[in-house]
Design an enzyme around this catalytic site. Structure first.
Site, PDB file in Angstrom:
ATOM      1  N   ILE A  12       2.888  -4.090 -13.184  1.00  0.00           N
ATOM      2  CA  ILE A  12       2.627  -3.739 -11.782  1.00  0.00           C
ATOM      3  C   ILE A  12       1.131  -3.853 -11.486  1.00  0.00           C
ATOM      4  O   ILE A  12       0.728  -4.374 -10.444  1.00  0.00           O
ATOM      5  CB  ILE A  12       3.175  -2.325 -11.453  1.00  0.00           C
ATOM      6  CG1 ILE A  12       4.686  -2.257 -11.779  1.00  0.00           C
ATOM      7  CG2 ILE A  12       2.934  -1.991  -9.987  1.00  0.00           C
ATOM      8  CD1 ILE A  12       5.311  -0.884 -11.622  1.00  0.00           C
ATOM      9  N   ASP A  31      -8.248  -1.958 -19.217  1.00  0.00           N
ATOM     10  CA  ASP A  31      -6.944  -1.987 -19.891  1.00  0.00           C
ATOM     11  C   ASP A  31      -7.215  -2.001 -21.395  1.00  0.00           C
ATOM     12  O   ASP A  31      -8.120  -2.700 -21.845  1.00  0.00           O
ATOM     13  CB  ASP A  31      -6.166  -3.243 -19.473  1.00  0.00           C
ATOM     14  CG  ASP A  31      -4.678  -3.116 -19.720  1.00  0.00           C
ATOM     15  OD1 ASP A  31      -3.903  -3.197 -18.756  1.00  0.00           O
ATOM     16  OD2 ASP A  31      -4.275  -2.941 -20.903  1.00  0.00           O
ATOM     17  N   ASN A  32      -6.434  -1.239 -22.156  1.00  0.00           N
ATOM     18  CA  ASN A  32      -6.652  -1.266 -23.614  1.00  0.00           C
ATOM     19  C   ASN A  32      -5.855  -2.391 -24.276  1.00  0.00           C
ATOM     20  O   ASN A  32      -5.923  -2.569 -25.489  1.00  0.00           O
ATOM     21  CB  ASN A  32      -6.345   0.091 -24.250  1.00  0.00           C
ATOM     22  CG  ASN A  32      -4.906   0.517 -24.039  1.00  0.00           C
ATOM     23  OD1 ASN A  32      -4.061  -0.273 -23.587  1.00  0.00           O
ATOM     24  ND2 ASN A  32      -4.604   1.763 -24.371  1.00  0.00           N
ATOM     25  N   GLY A  36      -0.558  -4.414 -22.204  1.00  0.00           N
ATOM     26  CA  GLY A  36      -0.910  -5.423 -21.204  1.00  0.00           C
ATOM     27  C   GLY A  36      -1.249  -6.770 -21.831  1.00  0.00           C
ATOM     28  O   GLY A  36      -1.323  -6.910 -23.059  1.00  0.00           O
ATOM     29  N   TYR A 140       8.994  11.348 -19.832  1.00  0.00           N
ATOM     30  CA  TYR A 140       8.207  10.436 -19.000  1.00  0.00           C
ATOM     31  C   TYR A 140       7.994  11.032 -17.608  1.00  0.00           C
ATOM     32  O   TYR A 140       6.859  11.120 -17.112  1.00  0.00           O
ATOM     33  CB  TYR A 140       8.928   9.074 -18.922  1.00  0.00           C
ATOM     34  CG  TYR A 140       8.358   8.151 -17.881  1.00  0.00           C
ATOM     35  CD1 TYR A 140       7.042   7.707 -17.956  1.00  0.00           C
ATOM     36  CD2 TYR A 140       9.144   7.722 -16.810  1.00  0.00           C
ATOM     37  CE1 TYR A 140       6.525   6.863 -16.993  1.00  0.00           C
ATOM     38  CE2 TYR A 140       8.629   6.877 -15.849  1.00  0.00           C
ATOM     39  CZ  TYR A 140       7.320   6.455 -15.938  1.00  0.00           C
ATOM     40  OH  TYR A 140       6.811   5.632 -14.976  1.00  0.00           O
ATOM     41  N   HIS A 188      14.584  -3.184 -19.182  1.00  0.00           N
ATOM     42  CA  HIS A 188      15.019  -3.076 -17.787  1.00  0.00           C
ATOM     43  C   HIS A 188      16.127  -4.076 -17.453  1.00  0.00           C
ATOM     44  O   HIS A 188      16.167  -5.185 -17.967  1.00  0.00           O
ATOM     45  CB  HIS A 188      13.820  -3.291 -16.850  1.00  0.00           C
ATOM     46  CG  HIS A 188      12.794  -2.227 -16.993  1.00  0.00           C
ATOM     47  ND1 HIS A 188      11.558  -2.455 -17.541  1.00  0.00           N
ATOM     48  CD2 HIS A 188      12.833  -0.924 -16.684  1.00  0.00           C
ATOM     49  CE1 HIS A 188      10.872  -1.323 -17.557  1.00  0.00           C
ATOM     50  NE2 HIS A 188      11.622  -0.373 -17.044  1.00  0.00           N
ATOM     51  N   ILE A 206      26.482  -3.531 -19.872  1.00  0.00           N
ATOM     52  CA  ILE A 206      26.383  -2.631 -18.720  1.00  0.00           C
ATOM     53  C   ILE A 206      26.700  -1.230 -19.241  1.00  0.00           C
ATOM     54  O   ILE A 206      27.789  -0.995 -19.790  1.00  0.00           O
ATOM     55  CB  ILE A 206      27.390  -3.044 -17.619  1.00  0.00           C
ATOM     56  CG1 ILE A 206      27.050  -4.442 -17.084  1.00  0.00           C
ATOM     57  CG2 ILE A 206      27.444  -2.003 -16.501  1.00  0.00           C
ATOM     58  CD1 ILE A 206      25.772  -4.531 -16.267  1.00  0.00           C
ATOM     59  N   GLY A 283      20.732  10.150 -20.036  1.00  0.00           N
ATOM     60  CA  GLY A 283      19.623  10.400 -19.113  1.00  0.00           C
ATOM     61  C   GLY A 283      19.666   9.572 -17.846  1.00  0.00           C
ATOM     62  O   GLY A 283      18.736   9.635 -17.044  1.00  0.00           O
TER      63      GLY A 283
HETATM   64  N1  UFG Z   1      21.100  -0.944 -17.689  1.00  0.00           N
HETATM   65  C1  UFG Z   1      22.212  -1.558 -18.233  1.00  0.00           C
HETATM   66  N2  UFG Z   1      21.997  -2.442 -19.261  1.00  0.00           N
HETATM   67  C2  UFG Z   1      20.762  -2.733 -19.743  1.00  0.00           C
HETATM   68  C3  UFG Z   1      19.635  -2.108 -19.173  1.00  0.00           C
HETATM   69  C4  UFG Z   1      19.835  -1.199 -18.133  1.00  0.00           C
HETATM   70  O1  UFG Z   1      23.350  -1.327 -17.835  1.00  0.00           O
HETATM   71  O2  UFG Z   1      20.659  -3.538 -20.704  1.00  0.00           O
HETATM   72  C5  UFG Z   1      21.297  -0.003 -16.573  1.00  0.00           C
HETATM   73  C6  UFG Z   1      20.779   1.373 -16.838  1.00  0.00           C
HETATM   74  O3  UFG Z   1      21.703   2.137 -17.601  1.00  0.00           O
HETATM   75  C7  UFG Z   1      20.566   1.886 -15.419  1.00  0.00           C
HETATM   76  C8  UFG Z   1      20.169   0.619 -14.642  1.00  0.00           C
HETATM   77  O4  UFG Z   1      20.599  -0.478 -15.453  1.00  0.00           O
HETATM   78  O5  UFG Z   1      21.780   2.358 -14.932  1.00  0.00           O
HETATM   79  C9  UFG Z   1      18.685   0.497 -14.413  1.00  0.00           C
HETATM   80  O6  UFG Z   1      18.048   0.668 -15.671  1.00  0.00           O
HETATM   81  P1  UFG Z   1      16.518   0.242 -15.927  1.00  0.00           P
HETATM   82  O7  UFG Z   1      16.235   0.527 -17.370  1.00  0.00           O
HETATM   83  O8  UFG Z   1      16.302  -1.126 -15.427  1.00  0.00           O
HETATM   84  O9  UFG Z   1      15.715   1.219 -14.976  1.00  0.00           O
HETATM   85  P2  UFG Z   1      15.768   2.817 -14.865  1.00  0.00           P
HETATM   86  O10 UFG Z   1      16.467   3.123 -13.573  1.00  0.00           O
HETATM   87  O11 UFG Z   1      16.300   3.465 -16.073  1.00  0.00           O
HETATM   88  O12 UFG Z   1      14.235   3.166 -14.852  1.00  0.00           O
HETATM   89  C10 UFG Z   1      13.365   2.755 -13.825  1.00  0.00           C
HETATM   90  C11 UFG Z   1      11.965   2.597 -14.387  1.00  0.00           C
HETATM   91  C12 UFG Z   1      11.447   3.906 -14.901  1.00  0.00           C
HETATM   92  C13 UFG Z   1      11.548   4.928 -13.811  1.00  0.00           C
HETATM   93  C14 UFG Z   1      12.944   4.985 -13.277  1.00  0.00           C
HETATM   94  C15 UFG Z   1      13.024   5.901 -12.133  1.00  0.00           C
HETATM   95  O13 UFG Z   1      11.969   1.656 -15.415  1.00  0.00           O
HETATM   96  O14 UFG Z   1      10.107   3.765 -15.297  1.00  0.00           O
HETATM   97  O15 UFG Z   1      13.366   3.703 -12.832  1.00  0.00           O
HETATM   98  O16 UFG Z   1      14.366   6.184 -11.903  1.00  0.00           O
HETATM   99  F1  UFG Z   1      11.235   6.134 -14.312  1.00  0.00           F
END
Ligand code: UFG
Length: 327
Positions: A12, A31-32, A36, A140, A188, A206, A283
């Site tokens: 970002i 940036d360390n 990055g 976090y 992500h 998923i 979580g």
């Molecule tokens: N997911 C999958 N399969 C994967 C990866 C993710 O089904 O391989 C799902 C997760 O379970 C979740 C959704 O996709 O339901 C989104 O997951 P991400 O890991 O992409 O993102 P998060 O919502 O967990 O987290 C993001 C940011 C965090 C922030 C958060 C705030 O990465 O830094 O949103 O809700 F804290």
């Protein structure tokens, strides 16, 4: 303006650096390079070091006339934060405390802080507004909330103005394709889906299809990284104009389920994306959707990109940079 961008070599932060430069501002990056990438910084001036090293930061402030700070440098993986609370408190809270102290010592009074939807935990209402109570359910989110609170007290005591921007799910890449997302490991959803589309993963899992949502998978609110970068500049200008502190949620006001993201990615890339359903990831709240009304009203922020563009710009980056920054 001359803006110090901490974490400017990250995903970002690098898009914020690009947005500042495109608008004729100067970006100075600290940036360390632990997470990055040097190549993400472009032509901006880069200092490699720790934001928690006050001697080093004093030098950065002495060598550059800084008008304000955008603070992105942090660890940001929810899962990792649960097994490494020491590292998260140390890297996020302690290091930031020294950064804020350095700012105060050096007379820099404006900071835009990168906060998160994770400060809300399992929200009591959807959409989530700035008035929704913040009750993080992971380390976090706790560290980011601790930093929000620290900024409040630094503001009261030392006159440090801050704007906390709580982002929801950030994705996409610069429309030019020159910078994008390169996390190691990647966790992500959108980048993982695109790695599967590109054949660099066999399939995508998923996590959960038994949530109380329309199709049973989790729903998230996606925001394009370039729209987010624009919001940082607007927030900085607003804070300087009003000489105030505030907090804003940034999302789209709507959500997409994990299965909808998968289908959209198949359509945008024109590739098959093998997938399987697996157990829920611990979580994960079922639905996270932001109200961004306040940001639209007070900052004049308007999103330019929807989910199709989020996925197509990310795809452009992934296709042109199969190994990310390659460092
Ligand atoms: N997911 C999958 N399969 C994967 C990866 C993710 O089904 O391989 C799902 C997760 O379970 C979740 C959704 O996709 O339901 C989104 O997951 P991400 O890991 O992409 O993102 P998060 O919502 O967990 O987290 C993001 C940011 C965090 C922030 C958060 C705030 O990465 O830094 O949103 O809700 F804290």
């Amino acid at each position: 303006m001359n803006i110090l961008v901490t974490g400017g070599a990250g995903y970002i932060g690098s898009h914020a650096v690009a947005a500042l430069c495109e608008r004729g501002h100067q970006a100075v990056v600290v940036d360390n390079l632990v997470k990055g990438h040097r190549a993400a910084v472009g032509d901006a001036k880069l200092y490699v070091g720790s934001i928690g090293d006050e001697q080093f930061m004093d030098r950065v402030f002495a060598e550059n006339k800084i008008d304000g700070v955008m603070h992105f440098a942090a660890f940001s993986l929810v899962g990792e934060s649960m097994s490494q609370p020491y590292e998260y408190y140390n890297n996020n809270v302690c290091e930031s405390m020294h950064l804020f102290h350095s700012m105060v010592k050096n007379g820099v009074n404006h900071i835009v802080f990168s906060s998160t939807a994770a400060t809300f935990g399992e929200p009591l209402e959807i959409p989530i507004s700035e008035k929704t109570p913040q009750n993080p359910i992971n380390t976090y989110g706790e560290t980011k909330l601790a930093m929000e609170k620290m900024l409040k007290w630094f503001g009261a005591a030392y006159g440090l103005n801050s704007i906390c921007l709580r982002y929801f799910n950030v994705a996409g890449a610069h429309p030019s394709g020159k910078i994008g997302e390169d996390h190691r490991p990647e966790t992500h959803l959108i980048p993982i889906v695109l790695q599967a589309a590109a054949g660099r993963r066999e399939s995508i899992s998923i996590f959960g299809d038994d949530y109380p949502t329309a199709d049973g998978s989790c729903v998230r609110d996606y925001i394009h990284v370039t729209d987010l970068a624009d919001a940082h500049i607007l927030a900085l200008e607003y804070m300087m104009r009003k000489n105030c502190s505030d907090a804003f949620n940034l999302g789209s006001g709507g959500g997409y389920s994990n299965l909808q993201i998968l289908e959209t990615a198949k359509r945008v890339t024109g590739r098959p994306i093998p997938s399987k359903i697996e157990a829920r990831r611990p979580g994960d709240p079922p639905v996270l959707i932001a109200s961004s009304d306040k940001a639209e009203r007070l900052l004049g922020w308007k999103r330019k990109y929807g989910i199709e563009e989020i996925i197509s710009t990310a795809w452009k980056w992934h296709e042109s940079h199969p190994n990310g920054y390659g460092d």
